[in-house]
Design a protein around this motif. Structure first.
Motif, PDB file in Angstrom:
ATOM      1  N   VAL A   1       3.305  10.864   3.978  1.00  0.00           N
ATOM      2  CA  VAL A   1       2.958   9.447   4.158  1.00  0.00           C
ATOM      3  C   VAL A   1       4.210   8.683   4.574  1.00  0.00           C
ATOM      4  CG1 VAL A   1       1.005   9.442   2.557  1.00  0.00           C
ATOM      5  CG2 VAL A   1       3.279   8.882   1.699  1.00  0.00           C
ATOM      6  N   GLU A   2       3.991   7.722   5.463  1.00  0.00           N
ATOM      7  CA  GLU A   2       5.060   6.845   5.939  1.00  0.00           C
ATOM      8  C   GLU A   2       4.503   5.430   6.023  1.00  0.00           C
ATOM      9  OE1 GLU A   2       7.427   8.689   9.407  1.00  0.00           O
ATOM     10  OE2 GLU A   2       5.370   9.438   9.613  1.00  0.00           O
ATOM     11  N   GLN A   3       5.363   4.460   5.805  1.00  0.00           N
ATOM     12  CA  GLN A   3       4.901   3.072   5.851  1.00  0.00           C
ATOM     13  C   GLN A   3       4.335   2.710   7.220  1.00  0.00           C
ATOM     14  OE1 GLN A   3       7.641   0.092   4.391  1.00  0.00           O
ATOM     15  NE2 GLN A   3       6.404  -1.569   5.195  1.00  0.00           N
ATOM     16  N   VAL A   4       4.902   3.241   8.290  1.00  0.00           N
ATOM     17  CA  VAL A   4       4.423   2.899   9.634  1.00  0.00           C
ATOM     18  C   VAL A   4       3.003   3.404   9.898  1.00  0.00           C
ATOM     19  CG1 VAL A   4       6.743   2.779  10.634  1.00  0.00           C
ATOM     20  CG2 VAL A   4       5.467   4.931  10.734  1.00  0.00           C
ATOM     21  N   ARG A   5       2.505   4.294   9.053  1.00  0.00           N
ATOM     22  CA  ARG A   5       1.157   4.836   9.233  1.00  0.00           C
ATOM     23  C   ARG A   5       0.145   4.179   8.279  1.00  0.00           C
ATOM     24  NH1 ARG A   5       1.523   8.461  12.940  1.00  0.00           N
ATOM     25  NH2 ARG A   5       3.275   9.882  13.151  1.00  0.00           N
ATOM     26  N   VAL A   6       0.550   3.044   7.721  1.00  0.00           N
ATOM     27  CA  VAL A   6      -0.329   2.268   6.846  1.00  0.00           C
ATOM     28  C   VAL A   6      -0.664   0.968   7.565  1.00  0.00           C
ATOM     29  CG1 VAL A   6      -0.476   1.025   4.658  1.00  0.00           C
ATOM     30  CG2 VAL A   6       0.701   3.232   4.745  1.00  0.00           C
ATOM     31  N   LYS A   7      -1.945   0.662   7.649  1.00  0.00           N
ATOM     32  CA  LYS A   7      -2.401  -0.576   8.302  1.00  0.00           C
ATOM     33  C   LYS A   7      -3.283  -1.354   7.330  1.00  0.00           C
ATOM     34  CE  LYS A   7      -0.481   0.641  12.161  1.00  0.00           C
ATOM     35  NZ  LYS A   7       0.927   0.710  11.923  1.00  0.00           N
TER      36      LYS A   7
ATOM     37  N   ILE B   1       0.845  -1.202   0.000  1.00  0.00           N
ATOM     38  CA  ILE B   1       0.000   0.000   0.000  1.00  0.00           C
ATOM     39  C   ILE B   1       0.880   1.252   0.000  1.00  0.00           C
ATOM     40  CG2 ILE B   1      -1.715   1.325   1.313  1.00  0.00           C
ATOM     41  CD1 ILE B   1      -2.781  -1.260  -0.093  1.00  0.00           C
ATOM     42  N   PHE B   2       1.918   1.256   0.831  1.00  0.00           N
ATOM     43  CA  PHE B   2       2.834   2.400   0.873  1.00  0.00           C
ATOM     44  C   PHE B   2       3.446   2.645  -0.505  1.00  0.00           C
ATOM     45  CE2 PHE B   2       7.175   4.113   1.579  1.00  0.00           C
ATOM     46  CZ  PHE B   2       6.802   5.362   2.045  1.00  0.00           C
ATOM     47  N   ASP B   3       3.832   1.572  -1.190  1.00  0.00           N
ATOM     48  CA  ASP B   3       4.407   1.720  -2.531  1.00  0.00           C
ATOM     49  C   ASP B   3       3.423   2.344  -3.511  1.00  0.00           C
ATOM     50  OD1 ASP B   3       6.912   0.776  -1.799  1.00  0.00           O
ATOM     51  OD2 ASP B   3       6.550  -1.268  -2.528  1.00  0.00           O
ATOM     52  N   LEU B   4       2.125   2.098  -3.306  1.00  0.00           N
ATOM     53  CA  LEU B   4       1.109   2.695  -4.185  1.00  0.00           C
ATOM     54  C   LEU B   4       0.979   4.202  -3.967  1.00  0.00           C
ATOM     55  CD1 LEU B   4      -1.761   0.041  -3.942  1.00  0.00           C
ATOM     56  CD2 LEU B   4      -0.404   0.593  -5.974  1.00  0.00           C
ATOM     57  N   ILE B   5       1.130   4.652  -2.713  1.00  0.00           N
ATOM     58  CA  ILE B   5       0.835   6.059  -2.397  1.00  0.00           C
ATOM     59  C   ILE B   5       2.068   6.937  -2.236  1.00  0.00           C
ATOM     60  CG2 ILE B   5      -1.375   5.473  -1.357  1.00  0.00           C
ATOM     61  CD1 ILE B   5      -0.063   5.847   1.420  1.00  0.00           C
ATOM     62  N   ARG B   6       3.226   6.363  -2.075  1.00  0.00           N
ATOM     63  CA  ARG B   6       4.425   7.153  -1.764  1.00  0.00           C
ATOM     64  C   ARG B   6       4.814   8.137  -2.868  1.00  0.00           C
ATOM     65  NH1 ARG B   6       9.341   2.789  -2.006  1.00  0.00           N
ATOM     66  NH2 ARG B   6      10.567   4.428  -2.954  1.00  0.00           N
ATOM     67  N   SER B   7       4.500   7.799  -4.115  1.00  0.00           N
ATOM     68  CA  SER B   7       4.907   8.651  -5.235  1.00  0.00           C
ATOM     69  C   SER B   7       3.839   9.654  -5.661  1.00  0.00           C
ATOM     70  CB  SER B   7       5.312   7.780  -6.425  1.00  0.00           C
ATOM     71  OG  SER B   7       4.200   7.008  -6.828  1.00  0.00           O
ATOM     72  N   ILE B   8       2.729   9.734  -4.923  1.00  0.00           N
ATOM     73  CA  ILE B   8       1.708  10.737  -5.244  1.00  0.00           C
ATOM     74  C   ILE B   8       2.353  12.120  -5.124  1.00  0.00           C
ATOM     75  CG2 ILE B   8      -0.468  11.793  -4.472  1.00  0.00           C
ATOM     76  CD1 ILE B   8      -1.335   8.973  -3.538  1.00  0.00           C
TER      77      ILE B   8
END
Length: 159
Positions: free
Chosen positions: A63-69, A41-48
């Motif tokens: 956005v940070e990976q630790v804030r994705v559940k 999920i992080f990989d999907l949103i990190r480049s927005i």
């Protein structure tokens, strides 16, 4: 951003991007069930793209990976994002861009919750209410001007 408008956060702190995810053989095998995880999920949103700066949401630490559940079995995805400043007028647009990216990328079975990190924005409650309201999100995406801005945030940048 439109010409002549003043930036709210003219000198944002820029963070280093994380490395690319290395795929395992089982993740590449189409015959093996591969549950969706936080990193995917992080990989999907990190480049927005940020709506005000020529930077990604990851580079601005929005956005940070630790804030994705993610709960793949329960079909839920939760993303907490942190605006760069407490009065960011682009917070709803950023949240909408994250939500649209996930709606377009994930199977329909997923319930997607996008919200502001607690205590990081002056209008946190109002923005979260807008992002959680399916009808308001749908209405926003029917607005061609707003949809164009969201699509610009989601478009790939050439580096």
């Amino acid at each position: 951003m439109s010409g002549g408008a003043r930036l709210e956060n003219a000198n944002p702190v820029i963070f280093q991007r994380s490395g690319e995810r290395l795929l395992t053989a089982s993740e590449e095998d189409e015959d093996v069930h591969d549950p969706i995880d936080d990193r995917e999920i992080f990989d999907l949103i990190r480049s927005i793209n940020d709506p005000e700066h020529p930077l990604s949401l990851e580079e601005l630490n929005v956005v940070e990976q630790v804030r994705v559940k993610v709960d793949d079995a329960g079909s839920t995805v939760g993303v907490e994002f942190t605006p760069t400043i407490p009065h960011c007028s682009m917070a709803t647009l950023i949240g909408l861009s994250i939500k649209v990216k996930l709606l377009r990328s994930l199977p329909d079975r997923f319930k997607i919750d996008v919200h502001i990190s607690p205590g990081t924005h002056a209008s946190e409650e109002a923005v979260n209410k807008q992002l959680a309201d399916k009808e308001r999100v749908a209405a926003a995406l029917e607005n061609s001007s707003l949809l164009e801005v969201v699509n610009q945030c989601l478009s790939s940048r050439t580096m």
